[in-house]
Design a protein around this motif. Structure first.
Motif, short mmCIF file in Angstrom:
data_model
loop_
_atom_site.label_atom_id
_atom_site.label_comp_id
_atom_site.label_asym_id
_atom_site.label_seq_id
_atom_site.Cartn_x
_atom_site.Cartn_y
_atom_site.Cartn_z
N TRP A 24 0.80 -1.22 0.00
CA TRP A 24 0.00 0.00 0.00
C TRP A 24 0.84 1.28 0.00
CZ3 TRP A 24 -4.84 0.30 -1.28
CH2 TRP A 24 -5.74 -0.74 -1.02
N ASN A 25 2.15 1.19 0.00
CA ASN A 25 3.00 2.37 0.18
C ASN A 25 2.67 3.48 -0.82
OD1 ASN A 25 4.44 1.45 2.39
ND2 ASN A 25 5.97 0.41 1.14
N TYR A 26 2.54 3.12 -2.07
CA TYR A 26 2.31 4.14 -3.10
C TYR A 26 0.98 4.84 -2.89
CZ TYR A 26 1.23 6.22 -7.62
OH TYR A 26 0.87 7.10 -8.62
N PHE A 27 -0.09 4.10 -2.70
CA PHE A 27 -1.41 4.71 -2.56
C PHE A 27 -1.59 5.41 -1.22
CE2 PHE A 27 -2.13 1.76 -6.02
CZ PHE A 27 -2.85 2.55 -6.90
N SER A 28 -0.91 4.94 -0.19
CA SER A 28 -0.98 5.62 1.10
C SER A 28 -0.43 7.04 0.99
CB SER A 28 -0.19 4.84 2.17
OG SER A 28 -0.79 3.59 2.41
N ARG A 29 0.61 7.22 0.14
CA ARG A 29 1.19 8.55 -0.05
C ARG A 29 0.30 9.45 -0.89
NH1 ARG A 29 5.82 5.48 -1.38
NH2 ARG A 29 5.62 6.14 -3.56
N ASN A 30 -0.63 8.88 -1.62
CA ASN A 30 -1.47 9.67 -2.54
C ASN A 30 -2.93 9.74 -2.11
OD1 ASN A 30 0.22 10.38 -5.14
ND2 ASN A 30 0.82 8.30 -4.58
N MET A 31 -3.22 9.40 -0.86
CA MET A 31 -4.60 9.51 -0.36
C MET A 31 -4.91 10.98 -0.05
SD MET A 31 -5.66 6.43 -0.54
CE MET A 31 -7.24 6.58 0.30
N VAL A 32 -6.06 11.46 -0.53
CA VAL A 32 -6.49 12.83 -0.25
C VAL A 32 -7.63 12.86 0.75
CG1 VAL A 32 -5.70 13.72 -2.47
CG2 VAL A 32 -8.02 12.81 -2.27
N ASP A 33 -8.25 11.71 0.97
CA ASP A 33 -9.33 11.64 1.96
C ASP A 33 -9.50 10.18 2.38
OD1 ASP A 33 -11.35 12.59 3.60
OD2 ASP A 33 -12.92 12.26 2.11
N GLY A 34 -9.85 9.96 3.64
CA GLY A 34 -10.03 8.60 4.13
C GLY A 34 -8.71 7.87 4.23
N SER A 35 -8.77 6.56 4.10
CA SER A 35 -7.58 5.73 4.23
C SER A 35 -7.74 4.46 3.41
CB SER A 35 -7.34 5.37 5.71
OG SER A 35 -8.45 4.62 6.21
N VAL A 36 -6.65 3.72 3.28
CA VAL A 36 -6.70 2.43 2.60
C VAL A 36 -7.40 1.42 3.50
CG1 VAL A 36 -4.61 2.94 1.30
CG2 VAL A 36 -4.44 1.75 3.50
N PHE A 37 -7.78 0.29 2.92
CA PHE A 37 -8.49 -0.72 3.69
C PHE A 37 -7.60 -1.95 3.89
CE2 PHE A 37 -9.52 -1.16 -0.78
CZ PHE A 37 -9.30 -2.50 -1.03
N GLU A 38 -7.96 -2.79 4.81
CA GLU A 38 -7.18 -3.98 5.11
C GLU A 38 -7.82 -5.20 4.46
OE1 GLU A 38 -5.48 -6.50 8.98
OE2 GLU A 38 -6.78 -4.75 9.26
N VAL A 39 -7.00 -6.01 3.84
CA VAL A 39 -7.46 -7.26 3.23
C VAL A 39 -6.91 -8.42 4.05
CG1 VAL A 39 -7.47 -8.70 1.16
CG2 VAL A 39 -7.48 -6.20 0.96
N THR A 40 -7.78 -9.36 4.41
CA THR A 40 -7.36 -10.53 5.18
C THR A 40 -7.69 -11.79 4.39
OG1 THR A 40 -9.48 -10.74 6.34
CG2 THR A 40 -7.81 -9.30 7.34
N ASP A 41 -7.09 -12.89 4.80
CA ASP A 41 -7.33 -14.18 4.13
C ASP A 41 -8.54 -14.91 4.72
OD1 ASP A 41 -5.10 -13.79 2.49
OD2 ASP A 41 -3.75 -14.62 4.01
N THR A 42 -9.13 -14.34 5.75
CA THR A 42 -10.24 -15.04 6.44
C THR A 42 -11.61 -14.60 5.98
OG1 THR A 42 -10.11 -13.41 8.24
CG2 THR A 42 -8.83 -15.44 8.49
N GLY A 43 -11.71 -13.45 5.34
CA GLY A 43 -13.03 -12.98 4.89
C GLY A 43 -12.88 -11.79 3.96
N ARG A 44 -13.99 -11.46 3.26
CA ARG A 44 -13.97 -10.35 2.31
C ARG A 44 -14.45 -9.06 2.98
NH1 ARG A 44 -16.71 -14.13 -0.62
NH2 ARG A 44 -18.63 -12.91 -0.47
N THR A 45 -13.86 -7.97 2.52
CA THR A 45 -14.31 -6.66 2.96
C THR A 45 -14.99 -5.94 1.79
OG1 THR A 45 -13.63 -4.51 3.83
CG2 THR A 45 -12.04 -5.66 2.47
N ASP A 46 -16.02 -5.17 2.08
CA ASP A 46 -16.74 -4.42 1.04
C ASP A 46 -16.13 -3.04 0.79
OD1 ASP A 46 -18.56 -6.48 0.67
OD2 ASP A 46 -19.92 -5.72 2.22
N LYS A 47 -15.05 -2.73 1.50
CA LYS A 47 -14.43 -1.41 1.35
C LYS A 47 -13.61 -1.33 0.06
CE LYS A 47 -14.19 -0.37 6.29
NZ LYS A 47 -13.30 -0.03 7.42
#
Length: 427
Positions: free
Chosen positions: A143-166
């Motif tokens: 996420w390093n590249y997109f974390s530096r280019n976020m203008v609002d909110g934040s990145v989301f976390e992806v896990t191997d145990t379930g899906r996120t709708d973010k």
């Protein structure tokens, strides 16, 4: 004692041109020589030329570095996909459990490897509709590249145990569809049967690379697997990041060798492509900028060189009497020529000093303040980029000094045409 006296005498003779040059330089600084304005012009020409060269190289390398970083941030340096995959975003899957992955990770220069999947879709709101590409990422996503280019909110976390709708979307898409962080939207997929998914915006990014910003939406890779009916271990491919962009072609061949060649019908066939192959128009455009900088450097060297040639000729003409006296005392042309070349080297050094101060100073101000802005729709970046590489500065200084000194060898031959009798009477 006689041996010591002989050594000191030889040293004085060897350093005679340097000694005379020092005396002339000191006298010129303290006196009112008519060549002084010419020398000032020569110094200014060298200083301006070097400053322009430093800025041109710093801006070009900074521009190329930022554009490459943006393009690579969306698609990595190297991709491994199914050989049968077409050029659309609907890909033929491959297994994520490949025996070559550990081999690739062990290749020197490989920084990171991650899985991805893509699927074309349509975002529909109450008033707007927009076609985008849904890019699925796994828990190994960098996420390093997109974390530096976020203008609002934040990145989301992806896990191997379930899906996120973010998801994260670009500012360009959010402005077109009037969506904000925390909003939910529906995305529709043209397939049999047609399907839709509801997502929630976790953050908004902006890279100013409109060609990519307007199409990419990032989500959990599990959604694409489920939409396509893939197995849990199936993906569109692997993305590989390397440490040194200049070794891109070399690393591409290394990855191909690690994968090996498969000729059996029941074995998956893989295609290895790098970022220059996938986006040739961008990198051809960047390479074309090199020509502009080369032309600038050549022009600046020619201008600085001719300024110094005129300055050296004035120095020689001003000291014609001195040349005649030195020849009458037994000095050869080479020794006298060195006197004037030492003076020229002093002027060049002074010009280089001021050129470095001006060029590096202006570049540093732009680097820290972003004073000069650009239109991101045309240049993909908001401010003039700067990359101050010490090696580039050293090479520019050394190259400028060497080229100008070489150009001065021809006019310095004028000394050989001066005869003692005429020179001593010269007024």
């Amino acid at each position: 004692m006689s041996l010591i006296f002989l050594i000191l005498t030889l040293q004085d003779i060897m350093n005679l041109p340097y000694f005379i040059a020092q005396r002339l330089i000191k006298g010129r600084r303290e006196g009112t020589s008519f060549s002084r304005p010419i020398n000032v012009i020569a110094i200014v020409g060298i200083a301006v030329g070097l400053a322009v060269m430093i800025l041109a190289v710093a801006i070009l390398t900074g521009f190329k570095q930022q554009i490459r970083e943006k393009v690579v941030g969306f698609g990595s340096h190297i991709q491994i996909t199914n050989f049968d995959a077409n050029i659309s975003f609907e890909t033929v899957p491959i297994s994520g459990a490949q025996e070559f992955v550990p081999k690739i990770k062990q290749i020197p220069g490989i920084k990171h490897i991650q899985v991805f999947a893509t699927k074309a879709g349509i975002i529909k709101t109450d008033d707007e509709i927009q076609g985008v590409v849904l890019k699925g990422i796994g828990s190994d996503f960098d996420w390093n590249y997109f974390s530096r280019n976020m203008v609002d909110g934040s990145v989301f976390e992806v896990t191997d145990t379930g899906r996120t709708d973010k998801v994260i979307i670009s500012k360009k898409v959010s402005d077109m569809l009037r969506l904000r962080t925390g909003d939910a939207f529906a995305m529709y997929f043209v397939q049999e049967p047609p399907r839709s998914r509801k997502f929630v915006i976790s953050g908004i990014y902006e890279t100013s690379l409109d060609e990519f910003d307007k199409i990419y939406v990032f989500c959990d890779i599990g959604h694409i697997k489920r939409l396509n009916g893939w197995e849990d271990d199936q993906i569109s491919g692997f993305e590989i990041f390397i440490s040194d962009f200049d070794r891109l072609d070399e690393m591409t061949y290394a990855v191909r060798d690690a994968i090996g060649y498969r000729i059996a019908e029941d074995e998956a066939q893989f295609k290895v492509t790098n970022i220059k192959f996938r986006h040739p128009q961008i990198f051809d455009w960047l390479n074309f900028q090199d020509l502009n900088v080369i032309i600038i450097i050549l022009l600046m060297l020619v201008v600085a060189g001719f300024n110094m040639i005129s300055g050296l000729l004035i120095l020689i003409l001003e000291k014609t009497n001195m040349v005649g006296v030195l020849k009458a005392l037994g000095s050869d042309d080479v020794t006298i020529r060195r006197v004037f070349l030492y003076q020229a080297a002093y002027l060049i050094g002074k010009g280089l000093l001021w050129g470095n101060l001006i060029g590096i100073g202006l570049a540093f101000i732009q680097l820290k303040t972003g004073l000069i802005s650009l239109d991101p729709t045309s240049y993909y970046i908001k401010t003039v980029p700067v990359n101050l590489d010490p090696l580039h500065i050293i090479l520019l200084n050394a190259g400028t000094m060497a080229v100008i000194i070489f150009m001065l060898l021809v006019p310095s031959q004028l000394i050989s045409r001066i005869t003692p009798v005429k020179a001593i009477r010269y007024d």
